[in-house]
Design an enzyme around this catalytic site. Structure first.
Site, PDB file in Angstrom:
ATOM      1  N   HIS A  67     117.412  29.363  18.538  1.00 19.35           N
ATOM      2  CA  HIS A  67     118.722  29.461  17.890  1.00 19.35           C
ATOM      3  C   HIS A  67     119.724  30.181  18.794  1.00 19.35           C
ATOM      4  CE1 HIS A  67     121.521  31.758  15.193  1.00 19.35           C
ATOM      5  NE2 HIS A  67     121.717  30.554  14.710  1.00 19.35           N
ATOM      6  N   GLU A  70     120.912  27.835  21.431  1.00 19.21           N
ATOM      7  CA  GLU A  70     121.903  26.900  20.877  1.00 19.21           C
ATOM      8  C   GLU A  70     123.305  27.509  20.935  1.00 19.21           C
ATOM      9  OE1 GLU A  70     123.932  26.512  16.847  1.00 19.21           O
ATOM     10  OE2 GLU A  70     121.764  26.405  16.533  1.00 19.21           O
ATOM     11  N   HIS A  71     123.421  28.763  20.531  1.00 19.53           N
ATOM     12  CA  HIS A  71     124.723  29.437  20.559  1.00 19.53           C
ATOM     13  C   HIS A  71     125.270  29.536  21.982  1.00 19.53           C
ATOM     14  CE1 HIS A  71     125.461  31.570  16.520  1.00 19.53           C
ATOM     15  NE2 HIS A  71     124.514  30.665  16.304  1.00 19.53           N
ATOM     16  N   GLU A 142     124.925  37.606  11.685  1.00 19.87           N
ATOM     17  CA  GLU A 142     124.509  36.399  10.967  1.00 19.87           C
ATOM     18  C   GLU A 142     123.180  36.635  10.260  1.00 19.87           C
ATOM     19  OE1 GLU A 142     123.148  31.835  12.110  1.00 19.87           O
ATOM     20  OE2 GLU A 142     124.590  32.868  13.393  1.00 19.87           O
TER      21      GLU A 142
END
Length: 434
Positions: A67, A70-71, A142
């Protein structure tokens, strides 16, 4: 380029594999103004232990790195890729799941430029220590946001009950502590292992000419040098085959109005591969629709008794290396809910409630939703890119569904539904301190 015709759907899918191993899928829909593209790598949050290219030993990277990667791919030396897509009139996004990471855009014009931008930014990593450290704070916020979400906590609480070792039990984004350990070297190591073209696929659907679109993609890829393809080698911890490591029940308190409860069934049976795997998943979905959709006898009875309401839902998750089902509701009667659902499930293993008439009705309902979903370019591309059933795909679902009989549902119920595979996670309203 292979051409696959689906007369019942009125669709023609074009598919090929480029010299570098990238699988390309093109679905022209000339009546649409929009085009949607999704570029997917077969790499998700559970792939934390693997053998890097050129090394002989397995490594384990911090939870949440897929993840995090991905960012970071959206940030380049020249600036943010979202701004580039914006200037090209496109909407862009990305998401990471347990087993894959996808990058996407939708646009009504300048498709070639947007498509090349998508391919270029994903295939050109740029990480610096300063930008990585900055991102840790952003993703940390987040994670904390999801920690405060009761529905998210309910879902992952159940998964953690069912899976004692498998990394599916870890939040896709990781933890604040785990992402703090991520380094630039870790990101490049994961990228080089899993972002090889042969481990990726591109799906483009909408107002496109397949021959011209393929020519753009081929030319783009021919300009780039990639290392010799090396299939990623992953390693996963073993779960108890008999379900003995499943936590039967766990309860926490949060700021909710009513108790939230979720009953899960961990798949202890072995899922077949290829088309048979898609048949198995479809049979499971049909089974749960027959037993629990809002026209079922069980749903109507429990609704009348005030045990469940329109917060009730269920899902079947079947992905690489794991599968489970979950049924959840907000209710003042959590114990009665669990007992009633378990009773319906156990009766299903004997075939009770599974009739040809009921199955026929559910098939019509599911097919109606399927036809409606096929009007969505996003649904088609995301579902196709996410499935891993060999040559079988969502385009085969109408044919597969037509072939499934009541006896198939009985067999899948006997294989999948086991009392020892069940678990319950519950969130109760927090009691105010006196």
């Amino acid at each position: 380029m292979e051409q696959h015709n689906y007369p019942k759907l009125g669709e023609t899918l074009y598919r090929t594999t480029l010299a570098n191993g990238l699988q390309v899928n093109l679905l022209p829909k000339p009546d649409y103004h929009k085009t949607y593209a999704v570029f997917t790598t077969n790499y998700g949050s559970i792939d934390r232990t693997f053998q890097p290219i050129g090394q002989s030993e397995m490594v384990t990277l911090p939870d949440g790195i897929a993840h995090f990667l991905e960012h970071k791919l959206f940030e380049k030396k020249a600036g943010d890729i979202f701004e580039v897509f914006g200037k090209l009139g496109a909407n862009a996004n990305a998401f990471t799941s347990f087993t894959r990471t996808s990058y996407l855009f939708s646009a009504t014009s300048r498709i070639r430029e947007n498509l090349e931008t998508l391919l270029d930014f994903v295939q050109d990593p740029y990480f610096t220590e300063a930008s990585v450290n900055k991102e840790k704070g952003i993703i940390g916020q987040e994670i904390q946001m999801y920690d405060d979400d009761p529905n998210w906590r309910l879902f992952f609480g159940l998964i953690q009950n069912m899976y004692a070792q498998h990394p599916v039990r870890i939040d896709i984004a990781g933890t604040v502590a785990s992402i703090a350990q991520i380094t630039v070297a870790d990101l490049y190591l994961a990228y080089r292992t899993f972002y090889q073209p042969q481990n990726m696929n591109l799906f483009v659907v909408g107002h496109i000419d397949p021959d011209a679109t393929l020519a753009w993609i081929t030319a783009n890829q021919a300009q780039k040098d990639f290392p010799t393809p090396t299939p990623p080698q992953r390693q996963l911890p073993q779960e108890a085959a008999d379900g003995s490591d499943i936590v039967a029940h766990r309860t926490i308190e949060m700021a909710v109005q009513r108790p939230k409860v979720m009953l899960g069934i961990k798949g202890l049976d072995k899922v077949p591969t290829g088309r048979a795997g898609l048949v198995y998943r479809t049979s499971l979905n049909l089974l749960f629709e027959v037993l629990f959709n809002d026209s079922s006898a069980a749903y109507l009875k429990l609704y009348d008794q005030g045990i469940l309401d329109d917060t009730f839902g269920y899902e079947v998750d079947l992905e690489r290396s794991f599968h489970f089902a979950g049924l959840s509701v907000d209710t003042q009667k959590p114990d009665q809910f669990v007992q009633a659902i378990q009773a319906v499930l156990q009766q299903a293993t004997t075939g009770a409630g599974l009739t040809e008439a009921r199955l026929a009705l559910v098939k019509r309902e599911m097919l109606g939703k399927f036809w409606q979903s096929f009007n969505s370019l996003e649904y088609i591309a995301n579902q196709y890119a996410g499935d891993d059933f060999g040559t079988a795909s969502l385009f085969d679902l109408p044919e597969i569904m037509a072939q499934i009989q009541v006896t198939d549902l009985q067999q899948v119920a006997q294989r999948f539904i086991r009392l020892e595979a069940m678990s319950v996670f519950q969130i109760n309203p927090k009691v105010a301190a006196r």
